[in-house]
Design an enzyme around this catalytic site. Structure first.
Site, PDB file in Angstrom:
ATOM      1  N   GLU A 140     -15.560 -21.064  10.819  1.00  0.00           N
ATOM      2  CA  GLU A 140     -14.441 -21.362   9.905  1.00  0.00           C
ATOM      3  C   GLU A 140     -14.923 -21.317   8.462  1.00  0.00           C
ATOM      4  O   GLU A 140     -16.107 -21.527   8.184  1.00  0.00           O
ATOM      5  CB  GLU A 140     -13.896 -22.771  10.189  1.00  0.00           C
ATOM      6  CG  GLU A 140     -12.709 -22.815  11.126  1.00  0.00           C
ATOM      7  CD  GLU A 140     -11.396 -22.395  10.444  1.00  0.00           C
ATOM      8  OE1 GLU A 140     -11.457 -21.660   9.439  1.00  0.00           O
ATOM      9  OE2 GLU A 140     -10.330 -22.791  10.923  1.00  0.00           O
ATOM     10  N   ASP A 141     -14.005 -21.063   7.562  1.00  0.00           N
ATOM     11  CA  ASP A 141     -14.368 -21.158   6.142  1.00  0.00           C
ATOM     12  C   ASP A 141     -14.249 -22.589   5.637  1.00  0.00           C
ATOM     13  O   ASP A 141     -15.071 -23.055   4.861  1.00  0.00           O
ATOM     14  CB  ASP A 141     -13.530 -20.198   5.280  1.00  0.00           C
ATOM     15  CG  ASP A 141     -12.033 -20.419   5.439  1.00  0.00           C
ATOM     16  OD1 ASP A 141     -11.614 -21.007   6.455  1.00  0.00           O
ATOM     17  OD2 ASP A 141     -11.275 -20.001   4.551  1.00  0.00           O
ATOM     18  N   PHE A 181      -8.985 -27.643  -5.338  1.00  0.00           N
ATOM     19  CA  PHE A 181      -8.551 -26.362  -4.779  1.00  0.00           C
ATOM     20  C   PHE A 181      -9.664 -25.345  -4.961  1.00  0.00           C
ATOM     21  O   PHE A 181     -10.063 -25.052  -6.076  1.00  0.00           O
ATOM     22  CB  PHE A 181      -7.271 -25.868  -5.471  1.00  0.00           C
ATOM     23  CG  PHE A 181      -6.664 -24.714  -4.752  1.00  0.00           C
ATOM     24  CD1 PHE A 181      -5.673 -24.905  -3.803  1.00  0.00           C
ATOM     25  CD2 PHE A 181      -7.115 -23.422  -4.984  1.00  0.00           C
ATOM     26  CE1 PHE A 181      -5.144 -23.831  -3.114  1.00  0.00           C
ATOM     27  CE2 PHE A 181      -6.582 -22.344  -4.296  1.00  0.00           C
ATOM     28  CZ  PHE A 181      -5.597 -22.554  -3.354  1.00  0.00           C
ATOM     29  N   ASP A 213     -10.166 -28.788   6.527  1.00  0.00           N
ATOM     30  CA  ASP A 213      -9.472 -29.610   5.541  1.00  0.00           C
ATOM     31  C   ASP A 213      -8.881 -30.829   6.264  1.00  0.00           C
ATOM     32  O   ASP A 213      -9.565 -31.832   6.467  1.00  0.00           O
ATOM     33  CB  ASP A 213      -8.401 -28.730   4.882  1.00  0.00           C
ATOM     34  CG  ASP A 213      -7.740 -29.345   3.682  1.00  0.00           C
ATOM     35  OD1 ASP A 213      -7.910 -30.547   3.450  1.00  0.00           O
ATOM     36  OD2 ASP A 213      -7.025 -28.631   2.964  1.00  0.00           O
ATOM     37  N   ARG A 253      -9.584 -13.884  -2.881  1.00  0.00           N
ATOM     38  CA  ARG A 253     -10.610 -14.070  -1.845  1.00  0.00           C
ATOM     39  C   ARG A 253     -11.969 -13.541  -2.287  1.00  0.00           C
ATOM     40  O   ARG A 253     -12.995 -13.980  -1.797  1.00  0.00           O
ATOM     41  CB  ARG A 253     -10.192 -13.361  -0.548  1.00  0.00           C
ATOM     42  CG  ARG A 253      -9.000 -14.007   0.154  1.00  0.00           C
ATOM     43  CD  ARG A 253      -8.792 -13.400   1.530  1.00  0.00           C
ATOM     44  NE  ARG A 253      -7.493 -13.740   2.104  1.00  0.00           N
ATOM     45  CZ  ARG A 253      -7.234 -14.847   2.801  1.00  0.00           C
ATOM     46  NH1 ARG A 253      -8.186 -15.714   3.025  1.00  0.00           N
ATOM     47  NH2 ARG A 253      -6.028 -15.069   3.282  1.00  0.00           N
TER      48      ARG A 253
END
Ligand code: PRP
Length: 211
Positions: free
Chosen positions: A101-102, A154, A105, A167
Site C-alpha cells: 500500500e502507499d 495532505f 489512513d 502523483r
C-alpha cells in the site's frame, strides 16, 4: 501564471530518505522470506505503483507480483464504502501474500482487503505500507512493514494523488546532491492552490479527498 510546482507547500520526505527507507524495508523482508516461500506482492493501485517498483528491486527472494485496484468513497474526510475496481489475476489460495500500500489512513481500505483476502485462503498475509497516519485511524489494523509515520497533512507525490493529479510531482532541485529534478519525493500541498485542474468528474473526486 502559477505552475504545478507552486502547489507544493513543502517536501515532507525527500527522494533520498524514501530510497533509504525502502531499501531498509526490503532488507526486513529479505530476512523473513526465501525462494521457497515464493511470496506474491499485491500492489494496491493506483497509489502504490512507485513504492512497489522501488521495493521489489531490492528483494533477494523469488517473488511474483499482482495488482488490485480498490476504491473507497466517502464524504468529507472519512472513507466510506470500499469496492474492488480491478481484482487479482492470480489465485492466492495457499500463497504467501505481501500487500503493498502507499498509505494507511483510516485503515478502512486495508481492513476490507484483509477480510477479502482471508476468505480466499492464503497461507499468510503481511502488509507493507510506505506511509501511515496513525492519528487518522478509525479501525485497528496490523501493518507489518511501515516506511514512515506521517502527521495528518495532505500528502501527494510518489504515487499519491490529489484528485488523480500530482502523483509524480516533485519540487525542482529540492535535493542538493542532485542537479536533475528528483523523480520521487513525498510532498505536501498548499491546499488553497492545489486543485483538480482539467479533471473530469471533479465533484466526485473532491468528495473523497482525505489525505
Ligand atoms: C488510498 C490509499 C489506500 C487508501 C487508504 O487509495 O492507496 O488504498 O486510500 O485510505 P484509508 O486507510 O482511509 O482507507 P485511494 O482510494 O486514494 O486510491 P488511489 O490509490 O487510486 O489514489
Amino acid at each position: 501564471m502559477p505552475t504545478l510546482f507552486d502547489d507544493i507547500e513543502k517536501v515532507l520526505i525527500t527522494k533520498d530518505e524514501l530510497q533509504t527507507r525502502i531499501a531498509a524495508l526490503a532488507a526486513e523482508m529479505n530476512a523473513i522470506y526465501d525462494d521457497d516461500d515464493l511470496p506474491m506482492l499485491v500492489c494496491i493501485l493506483k497509489g502504490a505503483f512507485m513504492f512497489l517498483a522501488d521495493l521489489t528491486r531490492h528483494l533477494d527472494f523469488r517473488h511474483e507480483i499482482d495488482f488490485m485496484e480498490i476504491s473507497s468513497y466517502g464524504s468529507g474526510t472519512t472513507s466510506g464504502s470500499v469496492r474492488i475496481l480491478l481484482d487479482l489475476a492470480s489465485d492466492i489460495t495457499g500463497r504467501n501474500i505481501i500487500i503493498v500500500e502507499d498509505i494507511v489512513d483510516t485503515g478502512n481500505t486495508l481492513t476490507y482487503i484483509l477480510k477479502n483476502f482471508t476468505a480466499r485462503g492464503p497461507a499468510s498475509v503481511r502488509v507493507a505500507t510506505l506511509l501511515s497516519k496513525p492519528s487518522r485511524r478509525e479501525v485497528d489494523v496490523a501493518v507489518d512493514f511501515v516506511g514512515f509515520e506521517v502527521p495528518d497533512e495532505f500528502v501527494m507525490g510518489y504515487g499519491l494523488d490529489y484528485a488523480q493529479q500530482y502523483r509524480t510531482i516533485t519540487r525542482p532541485n529540492c535535493c542538493t546532491t542532485c542537479t536533475a529534478r528528483p523523480t520521487a519525493a513525498i510532498i505536501t500541498c498548499s491546499s488553497r492552490r492545489a486543485w483538480p485542474r482539467n479533471t473530469s468528474n471533479t465533484s466526485a473526486r473532491c468528495n473523497r479527498i482525505r489525505r
